[in-house]
Design a protein around this motif. Structure first.
Motif, PDB file in Angstrom:
ATOM      1  N   GLN A  55      -2.979   8.986   7.147  1.00 47.17           N
ATOM      2  CA  GLN A  55      -3.429   9.313   5.666  1.00 47.17           C
ATOM      3  C   GLN A  55      -4.146   7.968   5.015  1.00 47.17           C
ATOM      4  O   GLN A  55      -4.974   8.256   4.479  1.00 47.17           O
ATOM      5  CB  GLN A  55      -1.848   9.260   4.883  1.00 47.17           C
ATOM      6  CG  GLN A  55      -1.311  10.812   5.025  1.00 47.17           C
ATOM      7  CD  GLN A  55      -2.321  11.991   4.676  1.00 47.17           C
ATOM      8  OE1 GLN A  55      -2.941  11.868   4.141  1.00 47.17           O
ATOM      9  NE2 GLN A  55      -1.710  13.212   5.009  1.00 47.17           N
ATOM     10  N   GLN A  56      -3.425   6.900   5.350  1.00 47.96           N
ATOM     11  CA  GLN A  56      -4.182   5.645   4.974  1.00 47.96           C
ATOM     12  C   GLN A  56      -5.631   5.375   5.426  1.00 47.96           C
ATOM     13  O   GLN A  56      -6.369   5.026   4.657  1.00 47.96           O
ATOM     14  CB  GLN A  56      -3.252   4.269   5.261  1.00 47.96           C
ATOM     15  CG  GLN A  56      -3.627   2.838   5.093  1.00 47.96           C
ATOM     16  CD  GLN A  56      -3.598   2.552   3.691  1.00 47.96           C
ATOM     17  OE1 GLN A  56      -2.939   3.259   2.709  1.00 47.96           O
ATOM     18  NE2 GLN A  56      -4.418   1.673   3.243  1.00 47.96           N
ATOM     19  N   ALA A  61     -11.181   5.629   4.398  1.00 50.85           N
ATOM     20  CA  ALA A  61     -12.653   6.237   4.597  1.00 50.85           C
ATOM     21  C   ALA A  61     -13.193   7.034   3.440  1.00 50.85           C
ATOM     22  O   ALA A  61     -14.461   6.789   3.146  1.00 50.85           O
ATOM     23  CB  ALA A  61     -12.615   7.437   5.767  1.00 50.85           C
ATOM     24  N   ASP A  62     -12.108   7.576   2.722  1.00 48.07           N
ATOM     25  CA  ASP A  62     -12.864   8.367   1.408  1.00 48.07           C
ATOM     26  C   ASP A  62     -13.356   7.283   0.556  1.00 48.07           C
ATOM     27  O   ASP A  62     -14.496   7.556  -0.076  1.00 48.07           O
ATOM     28  CB  ASP A  62     -11.656   9.184   0.653  1.00 48.07           C
ATOM     29  CG  ASP A  62     -11.458  10.358   1.330  1.00 48.07           C
ATOM     30  OD1 ASP A  62     -12.289  10.820   2.689  1.00 48.07           O
ATOM     31  OD2 ASP A  62     -10.456  11.032   0.999  1.00 48.07           O
ATOM     32  N   GLU A  63     -12.480   6.284   0.369  1.00 50.39           N
ATOM     33  CA  GLU A  63     -12.983   5.208  -0.457  1.00 50.39           C
ATOM     34  C   GLU A  63     -14.414   4.623  -0.280  1.00 50.39           C
ATOM     35  O   GLU A  63     -15.061   4.260  -1.093  1.00 50.39           O
ATOM     36  CB  GLU A  63     -11.780   3.761  -0.871  1.00 50.39           C
ATOM     37  CG  GLU A  63     -10.721   4.485  -1.743  1.00 50.39           C
ATOM     38  CD  GLU A  63      -9.499   3.769  -1.482  1.00 50.39           C
ATOM     39  OE1 GLU A  63      -9.623   2.426  -0.803  1.00 50.39           O
ATOM     40  OE2 GLU A  63      -8.223   4.099  -1.834  1.00 50.39           O
ATOM     41  N   ARG A  64     -14.557   4.272   1.044  1.00 51.32           N
ATOM     42  CA  ARG A  64     -15.984   3.755   1.379  1.00 51.32           C
ATOM     43  C   ARG A  64     -16.612   4.830   1.300  1.00 51.32           C
ATOM     44  O   ARG A  64     -17.864   4.425   0.847  1.00 51.32           O
ATOM     45  CB  ARG A  64     -15.873   3.594   2.877  1.00 51.32           C
ATOM     46  CG  ARG A  64     -15.078   2.199   3.310  1.00 51.32           C
ATOM     47  CD  ARG A  64     -15.467   1.789   4.639  1.00 51.32           C
ATOM     48  NE  ARG A  64     -14.956   2.711   5.662  1.00 51.32           N
ATOM     49  CZ  ARG A  64     -13.695   2.801   6.211  1.00 51.32           C
ATOM     50  NH1 ARG A  64     -12.753   1.844   5.869  1.00 51.32           N
ATOM     51  NH2 ARG A  64     -13.474   3.759   7.141  1.00 51.32           N
ATOM     52  N   ALA A  84     -21.867   2.823 -15.987  1.00 50.90           N
ATOM     53  CA  ALA A  84     -21.179   3.966 -15.796  1.00 50.90           C
ATOM     54  C   ALA A  84     -19.535   3.616 -15.062  1.00 50.90           C
ATOM     55  O   ALA A  84     -19.325   2.922 -14.483  1.00 50.90           O
ATOM     56  CB  ALA A  84     -21.928   4.782 -14.974  1.00 50.90           C
ATOM     57  N   LEU A  85     -18.823   4.673 -15.734  1.00 50.85           N
ATOM     58  CA  LEU A  85     -17.484   4.568 -15.040  1.00 50.85           C
ATOM     59  C   LEU A  85     -17.263   5.344 -13.995  1.00 50.85           C
ATOM     60  O   LEU A  85     -18.273   6.594 -13.966  1.00 50.85           O
ATOM     61  CB  LEU A  85     -16.509   5.256 -16.287  1.00 50.85           C
ATOM     62  CG  LEU A  85     -14.930   5.304 -15.743  1.00 50.85           C
ATOM     63  CD1 LEU A  85     -14.303   3.847 -15.546  1.00 50.85           C
ATOM     64  CD2 LEU A  85     -14.443   6.131 -16.885  1.00 50.85           C
ATOM     65  N   ARG A  86     -16.762   5.300 -12.748  1.00 48.71           N
ATOM     66  CA  ARG A  86     -16.676   6.144 -11.584  1.00 48.71           C
ATOM     67  C   ARG A  86     -15.554   6.730 -11.523  1.00 48.71           C
ATOM     68  O   ARG A  86     -14.490   6.367 -11.231  1.00 48.71           O
ATOM     69  CB  ARG A  86     -17.123   4.919 -10.470  1.00 48.71           C
ATOM     70  CG  ARG A  86     -18.512   4.357 -10.791  1.00 48.71           C
ATOM     71  CD  ARG A  86     -18.409   3.155  -9.834  1.00 48.71           C
ATOM     72  NE  ARG A  86     -20.070   2.833  -9.659  1.00 48.71           N
ATOM     73  CZ  ARG A  86     -20.455   1.901  -8.728  1.00 48.71           C
ATOM     74  NH1 ARG A  86     -19.644   1.340  -7.812  1.00 48.71           N
ATOM     75  NH2 ARG A  86     -21.951   1.681  -8.604  1.00 48.71           N
ATOM     76  N   LEU A  87     -15.532   7.832 -11.310  1.00 50.63           N
ATOM     77  CA  LEU A  87     -14.303   9.113 -11.114  1.00 50.63           C
ATOM     78  C   LEU A  87     -14.599   9.764  -9.806  1.00 50.63           C
ATOM     79  O   LEU A  87     -15.779  10.264  -9.515  1.00 50.63           O
ATOM     80  CB  LEU A  87     -13.891   9.529 -12.287  1.00 50.63           C
ATOM     81  CG  LEU A  87     -13.794   8.608 -13.642  1.00 50.63           C
ATOM     82  CD1 LEU A  87     -13.582   9.648 -14.750  1.00 50.63           C
ATOM     83  CD2 LEU A  87     -12.426   7.892 -13.443  1.00 50.63           C
ATOM     84  N   VAL A  88     -13.439  10.096  -9.311  1.00 52.26           N
ATOM     85  CA  VAL A  88     -13.153  11.268  -8.404  1.00 52.26           C
ATOM     86  C   VAL A  88     -12.471  12.270  -8.957  1.00 52.26           C
ATOM     87  O   VAL A  88     -11.211  12.130  -9.012  1.00 52.26           O
ATOM     88  CB  VAL A  88     -12.697  10.660  -7.083  1.00 52.26           C
ATOM     89  CG1 VAL A  88     -12.676  11.783  -6.015  1.00 52.26           C
ATOM     90  CG2 VAL A  88     -13.629   9.570  -6.603  1.00 52.26           C
ATOM     91  N   VAL A  89     -12.793  13.690  -8.896  1.00 57.61           N
ATOM     92  CA  VAL A  89     -11.993  14.800  -9.106  1.00 57.61           C
ATOM     93  C   VAL A  89     -11.622  15.887  -7.996  1.00 57.61           C
ATOM     94  O   VAL A  89     -12.711  15.656  -7.216  1.00 57.61           O
ATOM     95  CB  VAL A  89     -12.395  15.628 -10.426  1.00 57.61           C
ATOM     96  CG1 VAL A  89     -12.269  14.602 -11.799  1.00 57.61           C
ATOM     97  CG2 VAL A  89     -13.859  16.077 -10.225  1.00 57.61           C
ATOM     98  N   PRO A  90     -10.576  16.483  -7.922  1.00 61.25           N
ATOM     99  CA  PRO A  90     -10.211  17.384  -6.818  1.00 61.25           C
ATOM    100  C   PRO A  90     -11.150  18.599  -7.739  1.00 61.25           C
ATOM    101  O   PRO A  90     -12.164  18.647  -8.266  1.00 61.25           O
ATOM    102  CB  PRO A  90      -8.867  17.738  -7.055  1.00 61.25           C
ATOM    103  CG  PRO A  90      -8.566  17.154  -8.511  1.00 61.25           C
ATOM    104  CD  PRO A  90      -9.592  16.179  -8.895  1.00 61.25           C
TER     105      PRO A  90
END
Ligand code: SF4
Ligand code: SF4
Length: 295
Positions: A55-56, A61-64, A84-90
């Protein structure tokens, strides 16, 4: 030798609380039963440790990937993305179907139960409105963020939609002229003929079909990490800086599923004025494409 066999012979390798718990069982078993128990525990713990490690690795990998996509989007947009603010959504589900009658009946029964429970207590309580009875509306930018996601946090709403007797009490204080039956009907009237199949019964074409005043506190108060960051950054005022959002394929509650396809499905620039989709190719674009000017 380090391992279950050596440990059973008295080599207490860890000393942590979990390890002490396992060894505390030693006096309750004969040597061979304890060895078997110990080996099972070691296998279980190795399995958990391996899962945590994977999981880690997945998270890193996702963060990269996020960093690379944000940088590509920033280069693509130029000055339009300054600060810009940077966001990730599902993602919310995308499988609408005609509402099944049995879902509606389950919802009706649940609403009748919680409305009856609420009416029983409001009959003796003062029906005064509390300041928090009228939930705050989402800002346009918050609405755009949740719109891009499509309700990734609504999938556990089922046929109860988190509506409780407390929700009903709040609605009854807002509408003291409504009977319990009226309140139930107000909810039923808002169920769309087509709903998301694997989501809340109120999850319709354009998102939630309930106005905020009818939604549960759970729905009104919940903010995923992206929404929460946006709210904190805005700090009560309208946010003027744009937001670059990456949307991933899985929902809020399934995104940690190991091995599931959680690819990037959208990249967008959100501002107070509107939303602009960016080319998905930025997620895997060669440097030349990333260096292109604005679309
Ligand atoms: S709160 Fe988060 S998960 Fe829920 S709809 Fe909004 S962006 Fe999606
Ligand atoms: S009531 Fe609306 S906000 Fe709440 S879970 Fe259902 S669709 Fe989502």
């Amino acid at each position: 030798m380090r391992g279950p066999r050596a440990a059973a012979a008295g080599d207490h390798v860890c000393g942590g609380a979990a390890c002490r718990l396992v060894f505390s069982r030693r006096g309750q078993m004969d040597e061979s039963a304890f060895r078997h128990y110990l080996q099972t525990q070691v296998r279980l713990r190795h399995g958990v440790a391996e899962m945590v490690r994977r999981q880690q690795a997945l998270r890193e990998a996702d963060e990269r990937e996020h960093e690379a996509v944000w940088a590509a989007a920033q280069a693509h947009l130029g000055a339009a993305a300054d600060g810009a603010l940077r966001l990730v959504v599902p993602s919310g589900p995308r499988r609408r179907a005609p509402l099944a009658q049995r879902r509606l009946e389950r919802y009706r029964q649940h609403l009748q139960e919680v409305a009856a429970a609420a009416a029983a207590t409001t009959a003796t309580a003062l029906p005064e409105q509390a300041p928090q009875d009228q939930p705050a509306a989402a800002t346009p930018l918050e609405g755009r963020l949740c719109g891009l996601c499509g309700g990734g946090c609504c999938t556990m709403g089922g046929d109860r939609a988190y509506v409780t007797a407390d929700t009903m009490r709040r609605v009854m204080r807002l509408h003291p002229q409504w009977s319990a039956a009226d309140v139930v009907q107000a909810y039923l009237d808002r169920v769309a003929p087509r709903t998301e199949r694997h989501s809340c019964i109120n999850h319709g074409d354009g998102g939630c079909t309930l106005p905020r005043e009818l939604r549960s506190d759970t729905c009104n108060d919940f903010a995923c990490a992206a929404l929460s960051t946006l709210q904190q950054q805005a700090d009560g005022a309208a946010r003027r800086q744009p937001v670059i959002v990456i949307r991933r394929r899985l929902g809020q509650w399934t995104r940690a599923s190991h091995g599931a396809d959680n690819r990037i499905t959208a990249i967008a620039l959100l501002t107070e004025e509107g939303a602009r989709r960016l080319p998905l190719a930025l997620a895997a674009a060669p440097a030349a494409l990333r260096d292109e000017g604005g679309a």
